[in-house]
Design a protein around this motif. Structure first.
Motif, PDB file in Angstrom:
ATOM      1  N   GLY A 106      43.535  49.085  31.702  1.00 52.40           N
ATOM      2  CA  GLY A 106      44.199  50.267  31.160  1.00 52.40           C
ATOM      3  C   GLY A 106      44.690  51.196  32.247  1.00 52.40           C
ATOM      4  N   ASN A 107      43.894  51.324  33.314  1.00 44.66           N
ATOM      5  CA  ASN A 107      44.311  52.139  34.450  1.00 44.66           C
ATOM      6  C   ASN A 107      45.575  51.575  35.087  1.00 44.66           C
ATOM      7  OD1 ASN A 107      42.685  53.483  37.417  1.00 44.66           O
ATOM      8  ND2 ASN A 107      43.466  54.587  35.662  1.00 44.66           N
ATOM      9  N   LEU A 108      45.643  50.255  35.196  1.00 44.17           N
ATOM     10  CA  LEU A 108      46.841  49.615  35.735  1.00 44.17           C
ATOM     11  C   LEU A 108      48.030  49.831  34.811  1.00 44.17           C
ATOM     12  CD1 LEU A 108      45.282  46.271  36.981  1.00 44.17           C
ATOM     13  CD2 LEU A 108      46.556  47.874  38.407  1.00 44.17           C
ATOM     14  N   HIS A 118      43.262  52.340  41.462  1.00 44.82           N
ATOM     15  CA  HIS A 118      44.368  51.820  42.269  1.00 44.82           C
ATOM     16  C   HIS A 118      44.058  51.705  43.764  1.00 44.82           C
ATOM     17  CE1 HIS A 118      46.411  52.235  38.535  1.00 44.82           C
ATOM     18  NE2 HIS A 118      46.637  53.529  38.632  1.00 44.82           N
ATOM     19  N   PRO A 119      43.534  52.747  44.430  1.00 48.34           N
ATOM     20  CA  PRO A 119      43.318  52.619  45.883  1.00 48.34           C
ATOM     21  C   PRO A 119      42.426  51.448  46.287  1.00 48.34           C
ATOM     22  CG  PRO A 119      43.274  54.932  45.249  1.00 48.34           C
ATOM     23  CD  PRO A 119      43.299  54.138  43.968  1.00 48.34           C
ATOM     24  N   PRO A 120      41.261  51.228  45.628  1.00 47.47           N
ATOM     25  CA  PRO A 120      40.458  50.071  46.051  1.00 47.47           C
ATOM     26  C   PRO A 120      41.105  48.735  45.738  1.00 47.47           C
ATOM     27  CG  PRO A 120      39.432  51.183  44.183  1.00 47.47           C
ATOM     28  CD  PRO A 120      40.523  52.072  44.671  1.00 47.47           C
ATOM     29  N   LEU A 121      41.898  48.655  44.666  1.00 47.97           N
ATOM     30  CA  LEU A 121      42.605  47.410  44.383  1.00 47.97           C
ATOM     31  C   LEU A 121      43.644  47.128  45.463  1.00 47.97           C
ATOM     32  CD1 LEU A 121      43.166  47.676  40.510  1.00 47.97           C
ATOM     33  CD2 LEU A 121      41.474  46.291  41.717  1.00 47.97           C
ATOM     34  N   LEU A 122      44.334  48.167  45.912  1.00 49.96           N
ATOM     35  CA  LEU A 122      45.297  48.007  47.004  1.00 49.96           C
ATOM     36  C   LEU A 122      44.601  47.584  48.293  1.00 49.96           C
ATOM     37  CD1 LEU A 122      47.493  51.144  46.294  1.00 49.96           C
ATOM     38  CD2 LEU A 122      48.365  48.800  46.385  1.00 49.96           C
ATOM     39  N   ALA A 123      43.502  48.242  48.623  1.00 50.77           N
ATOM     40  CA  ALA A 123      42.794  47.944  49.869  1.00 50.77           C
ATOM     41  C   ALA A 123      42.260  46.521  49.885  1.00 50.77           C
ATOM     42  CB  ALA A 123      41.651  48.948  50.072  1.00 50.77           C
ATOM     43  N   GLU A 139      51.810  36.153  38.274  1.00 54.48           N
ATOM     44  CA  GLU A 139      50.955  37.024  39.067  1.00 54.48           C
ATOM     45  C   GLU A 139      51.805  37.971  39.898  1.00 54.48           C
ATOM     46  OE1 GLU A 139      48.207  34.655  41.316  1.00 54.48           O
ATOM     47  OE2 GLU A 139      46.898  34.354  39.578  1.00 54.48           O
ATOM     48  N   ILE A 140      51.386  39.233  39.953  1.00 52.45           N
ATOM     49  CA  ILE A 140      52.106  40.269  40.693  1.00 52.45           C
ATOM     50  C   ILE A 140      51.135  40.904  41.694  1.00 52.45           C
ATOM     51  CG2 ILE A 140      53.453  42.389  40.515  1.00 52.45           C
ATOM     52  CD1 ILE A 140      53.817  41.779  37.518  1.00 52.45           C
ATOM     53  N   PRO A 141      51.431  40.838  42.994  1.00 50.04           N
ATOM     54  CA  PRO A 141      50.583  41.571  43.947  1.00 50.04           C
ATOM     55  C   PRO A 141      50.498  43.035  43.542  1.00 50.04           C
ATOM     56  CG  PRO A 141      52.124  40.135  45.101  1.00 50.04           C
ATOM     57  CD  PRO A 141      52.537  40.122  43.651  1.00 50.04           C
ATOM     58  N   VAL A 142      49.309  43.611  43.624  1.00 51.59           N
ATOM     59  CA  VAL A 142      49.139  44.958  43.096  1.00 51.59           C
ATOM     60  C   VAL A 142      50.036  45.966  43.818  1.00 51.59           C
ATOM     61  CG1 VAL A 142      47.202  45.638  44.590  1.00 51.59           C
ATOM     62  CG2 VAL A 142      47.388  46.575  42.265  1.00 51.59           C
ATOM     63  N   ALA A 143      50.345  45.718  45.075  1.00 54.84           N
ATOM     64  CA  ALA A 143      51.226  46.629  45.813  1.00 54.84           C
ATOM     65  C   ALA A 143      52.636  46.652  45.237  1.00 54.84           C
ATOM     66  CB  ALA A 143      51.277  46.240  47.291  1.00 54.84           C
ATOM     67  N   ARG A 213      49.830  53.660  46.854  1.00 51.21           N
ATOM     68  CA  ARG A 213      50.467  52.885  47.915  1.00 51.21           C
ATOM     69  C   ARG A 213      49.483  52.590  49.051  1.00 51.21           C
ATOM     70  NH1 ARG A 213      54.820  57.046  50.592  1.00 51.21           N
ATOM     71  NH2 ARG A 213      55.821  56.610  48.576  1.00 51.21           N
ATOM     72  N   ARG A 214      49.819  51.587  49.825  1.00 50.08           N
ATOM     73  CA  ARG A 214      49.080  51.281  51.053  1.00 50.08           C
ATOM     74  C   ARG A 214      49.613  52.136  52.191  1.00 50.08           C
ATOM     75  NH1 ARG A 214      50.419  45.406  52.222  1.00 50.08           N
ATOM     76  NH2 ARG A 214      49.292  45.916  54.137  1.00 50.08           N
ATOM     77  N   ALA A 215      48.809  52.231  53.245  1.00 52.74           N
ATOM     78  CA  ALA A 215      49.251  52.828  54.495  1.00 52.74           C
ATOM     79  C   ALA A 215      49.324  51.696  55.522  1.00 52.74           C
ATOM     80  CB  ALA A 215      48.281  53.917  54.950  1.00 52.74           C
ATOM     81  N   ALA A 216      50.405  50.927  55.445  1.00 49.85           N
ATOM     82  CA  ALA A 216      50.513  49.681  56.214  1.00 49.85           C
ATOM     83  C   ALA A 216      50.474  49.929  57.719  1.00 49.85           C
ATOM     84  CB  ALA A 216      51.785  48.943  55.824  1.00 49.85           C
TER      85      ALA A 216
END
Length: 290
Positions: A106-108, A118-123, A139-143, A213-216
C-alpha cells in the motif's frame, strides 16, 4: 461508489481490468484519509484484503518476497532479521493499529514522497512485482517505480503483487525526523545499506524530493573512499570527515520544498545529519560483527 471485494488474485486482476476507475485498497491507512477529506472520489473501491496470496511472504533465491498485503507488523516480528532497514522503518509507522493494518504494498501504491518504506527499499535495491490480467507479471526496479508526486509506474490495469527485497548482506539503518517523536509524517528520512560482499553502499532519501530517490553520487563516493582507504578489509574506524562528506553529498541529492512541516533548508540540513549518523552507526555495526 461500488465496493469490489475479490477473494483470489485472478479475480482481483479481472476486476482491475474491468474497472479502471476502481481504487485499490489494502490496509486503507492512506486511502481512507483521502476519502474522508474528499481528496479522492473513485468510481469504486477494489478491496484486496481478502486475497490470501497477498499476505504471504517467502525466501526466494537470496531475496525476501513480500506479498503486497503483508503488514508492517509482520515485517517487524517475522522478517526483521533478514530486512533490518525495512523493519526499522516499519517501527516508525503510525501507531500499533496502523502497523497492523498498513502494508508495504500500500505504501508503494500511494507513492508518497514521505512514505517510510521507500528509503530502505531503495537502499536495499528492491524490485516491485506487478501484474495485469492481459500481460501477466513484470518486475520494476524500485528506483524506477516512482514517477512523480504520489504517482507510480503501474499501468491502468495493473496491481502490485509483491516486492522482492535482497536479504541484508551487511548492516542497514533507517532514521527520520518529524514535528514530534511518534505518529508523524517525516520531514525528512534516510536509509543506508552496506553491502560488504560487493563493497557497495545503498541509500534512500524520503520526504525531500518529488519522489523517493537514491543518492547515487554519495553511494559511489563512500564505497570508493572505503575501498581506497582499505577499510572494507581492515574494518577500521570510519573517519568523521568521511561521514560528514557523505552526508553533504546525500543532502545535495535532494530537491526539497518549503511546506507546513519544514523548510527546504531544514530538510537539506537534517538529511546531511541523518546520513552522517546512519553511515556511522551502520559502519560501527559492521566493525562489531567482524
Amino acid at each position: 461508489m461500488d465496493f469490489l471485494q475479490p477473494t483470489t488474485w485472478a479475480d482481483a486482476l479481472a476486476l482491475r481490468a474491468e474497472r479502471p476507475d476502481a481504487l485499490p485498497i489494502a490496509g486503507g491507512t492512506d486511502v481512507m484519509v483521502d476519502l474522508n477529506f474528499d481528496r479522492r472520489r473513485p468510481g469504486a473501491l477494489l478491496d484486496l484484503g481478502r486475497v490470501a496470496e497477498l499476505r504471504e511472504w517467502s525466501l526466494d533465491g537470496g531475496r525476501v518476497r513480500l506479498g503486497a498485503g503483508v503488514p508492517y507488523a509482520w515485517v517487524i516480528e517475522r522478517i526483521g532479521d533478514r530486512l533490518p532497514g525495512l523493519a526499522m522503518a516499519s517501527r516508525t509507522v503510525g501507531s500499533p493499529q496502523i502497523r497492523t493494518r498498513g502494508t508495504v504494498g500500500g505504501n508503494l501504491g500511494s507513492a508518497s514522497p514521505a512514505g517510510d518504506a521507500h528509503p530502505p527499499l531503495l537502499a536495499a535495491g528492491a524490485v516491485v512485482e506487478v501484474a495485469s490480467a492481459a500481460r501477466g507479471t513484470r518486475e520494476i526496479p524500485v528506483a524506477d517505480f516512482y514517477t512523480g508526486v504520489k504517482r507510480n509506474a503501474l499501468a491502468a490495469d495493473e496491481l502490485i503483487r509483491a516486492v522482492r527485497v535482497p536479504t541484508a548482506a551487511g548492516p542497514q539503518q533507517f532514521c527520520k525526523v518529524g514535528t514530534r517523536n511518534a505518529m508523524v509524517i517525516a520531514v525528512s528520512a534516510f536509509a543506508v545499506a552496506l553491502h560488504p560482499d560487493r563493497r557497495a553502499v545503498g541509500t534512500g532519501i524520503g520526504s525531500a524530493a518529488p519522489t523517493p530517490r537514491r543518492a547515487a553520487d554519495a553511494e559511489a563516493f563512500l564505497a570508493g573512499e572505503l575501498e581506497g582507504a582499505g577499510l572494507w578489509d581492515s574494518r577500521g574506524e570510519l573517519p568523521d570527515s568521511l561521514a560528514r562528506a557523505f552526508g553533504d553529498r546525500v543532502a545535495a541529492a535532494a530537491s526539497p520544498i518549503d511546506d507546513v512541516r519544514g523548510s527546504a533548508a531544514y530538510r537539506r540540513h537534517s538529511l546531511s545529519v541523518l546520513a552522517r549518523r546512519a553511515a556511522t552507526w551502520a559502519w560501527n555495526d559492521l566493525r562489531r560483527a567482524a
